[in-house]
Design an enzyme around this catalytic site. Structure first.
Site, short mmCIF file in Angstrom:
data_model
loop_
_atom_site.label_atom_id
_atom_site.label_comp_id
_atom_site.label_asym_id
_atom_site.label_seq_id
_atom_site.Cartn_x
_atom_site.Cartn_y
_atom_site.Cartn_z
N ASP A 117 0.69 -0.88 0.32
CA ASP A 117 0.03 -0.74 -0.05
C ASP A 117 0.69 1.58 0.00
OD1 ASP A 117 -2.63 -0.96 -0.20
OD2 ASP A 117 -2.03 -1.56 2.60
N ASP A 177 -6.91 -3.88 -5.52
CA ASP A 177 -6.79 -2.66 -4.28
C ASP A 177 -5.86 -2.34 -4.85
OD1 ASP A 177 -8.51 -4.63 -3.26
OD2 ASP A 177 -8.90 -3.17 -1.73
#
Length: 398
Positions: A117, A177
């Site tokens: 991330d 994602d």
């Protein structure tokens, strides 16, 4: 943009939507003074004290508590990103100064190789900051973060590894994602001149496009790859209602992510992928009339299921950009519809609620029964991004 221009800009969307036919205008009319509400909500963000390891992530209405997280949390970059975007909207330097302080608190994550991330954390903070400061230091942080993220790439699989947990079940999990973290890599190549980052991002997008999508153009959430053969072992979910469901935010990451990849590559395959999944989303039989989706298109109790504002604004932001490449009115109409729908007391938090968030009714993680139907920081981030992209579009095409 000053506050007078802001209200003119925002209320302009109401006029645009109101001029459409009843069939096209699916959003309800706002019932509140939108400019005043946004002004108060913005002030709540600016007033929130910057403390290391206390990034505001969400708010629980029942317990009346703010969920605060350390910089290692995947959401830490959104709050400084929100402040940078409010600065861009308002021109008020108070928000820039606050954004600088919060952004600095994320910097240590640039060497955290234990997560995929990096884009959410670093690019949403430092990337937004770079737009307004041209800081050499910010550039260096982005490049170093891209270098760290690149260590999670597996050449045989052609993807960046997402999570490290659940290793007794998954060998090499990749979540949809992860598309959003590719922007950091593309930008790192632009800043450094090193094509490695671009090449990794391009290959990850190709692999995702090949393996992550169903025949109906929806996407699975999690793919697990065999580390020896590089082949897909399983297609499952972690946050959707079941493995073959269309988790709304997952569809949103795919749409926004592939539009972004097209921006950097101009490869028509990525544009077509974004269009196909966007069409699946905005034409889905279970999409409510106001454009704000249920948290999963296959949730069993529709229409008595929670909505997901975050999914709506992630898509809306991506579709403003997709419209610029396609000139398909269906895309820009959806983006405007979402903004119009969110300009109501149903979604904008009350002016007197002293918490650092703007919108209510985002949906987090069903698998952990966490942040279900709450204000969540990334909902605010993509709402603000949508507003900015619409503003820029109007500036380009007055």
């Amino acid at each position: 943009m000053n506050r007078t221009n802001l209200i003119i800009f925002i209320l302009g969307f109401t006029c645009i939507v109101a001029c459409k036919s009843k069939e096209e205008n699916k959003a309800s009319e706002p019932t509140t003074d939108v400019e005043a509400l946004l002004k108060n909500r913005y002030a709540m963000l600016a007033a929130y004290k910057a403390i290391a390891n206390a990034f505001p992530r969400s708010y629980n209405h029942k317990t009346k508590t703010i969920h605060k997280v350390p910089s290692k949390d995947w959401t830490s970059g959104f709050f400084p990103g929100n402040l940078w975007q409010i600065y861009e909207i308002t021109g008020d330097e108070t928000f820039m100064e606050k954004a600088k302080v919060w952004t600095a608190l994320v910097e240590k994550e640039k060497r955290n190789g234990g997560t995929h991330d990096m884009g959410f954390k670093i690019y949403c903070s430092f990337g937004n900051g770079l737009k307004h400061t041209d800081s050499v230091h910010y550039k260096q942080v982005i490049i170093e973060s891209a270098k760290t993220l690149s260590t999670r790439y597996d050449e045989k699989i052609g993807s960046i590894r997402s999570w490290d947990f659940n290793s007794d079940t998954w060998q090499f999990p990749v979540i949809i994602d992860n598309m959003m973290n590719l922007e950091l890599l593309f930008e790192a190549t632009k800043l450094s001149g090193d094509s490695l980052y671009h090449d990794i991002a391009f290959k990850h997008a190709e692999t995702t496009m090949k393996n992550h999508f169903r025949p109906d153009n929806s996407t699975w959430h999690v793919l697990d790859y065999d580390t020896i053969s590089g082949q897909v072992r399983a297609r499952v979910t972690h946050q959707g209602i079941h493995d073959d469901s269309a988790w709304a935010r997952g569809q949103a990451w795919a749409i926004n992510g592939f539009v972004m990849v097209y921006r950097y590559t101009k490869d028509e395959r990525f544009l077509n992928r974004a269009k196909a999944t966007a069409n699946y989303f905005i034409n889905h039989k279970h999409l409510p009339e106001d454009g704000i989706p249920y948290w999963d298109f296959d949730a069993p109790n529709i229409p008595n299921e929670s909505r997901d504002v975050s999914a709506a604004v992630i898509v809306a932001s991506g579709l403003v950009e997709l419209y610029q490449y396609t000139h398909d009115d269906a895309y820009i109409n959806y983006s405007r519809q979402v903004v119009n729908s969110l300009k109501s007391e149903q979604y904008i938090l009350p002016a007197d609620l002293d918490i650092p968030f703007i919108l209510d009714h985002s949906f987090g993680d069903w698998s952990h029964k966490m942040e279900m139907d709450e204000p969540i920081v990334y909902g605010d981030y993509y709402f603000l991004q949508t507003i900015l992209r619409l503003k820029n579009l109007e500036t380009q095409n007055p």
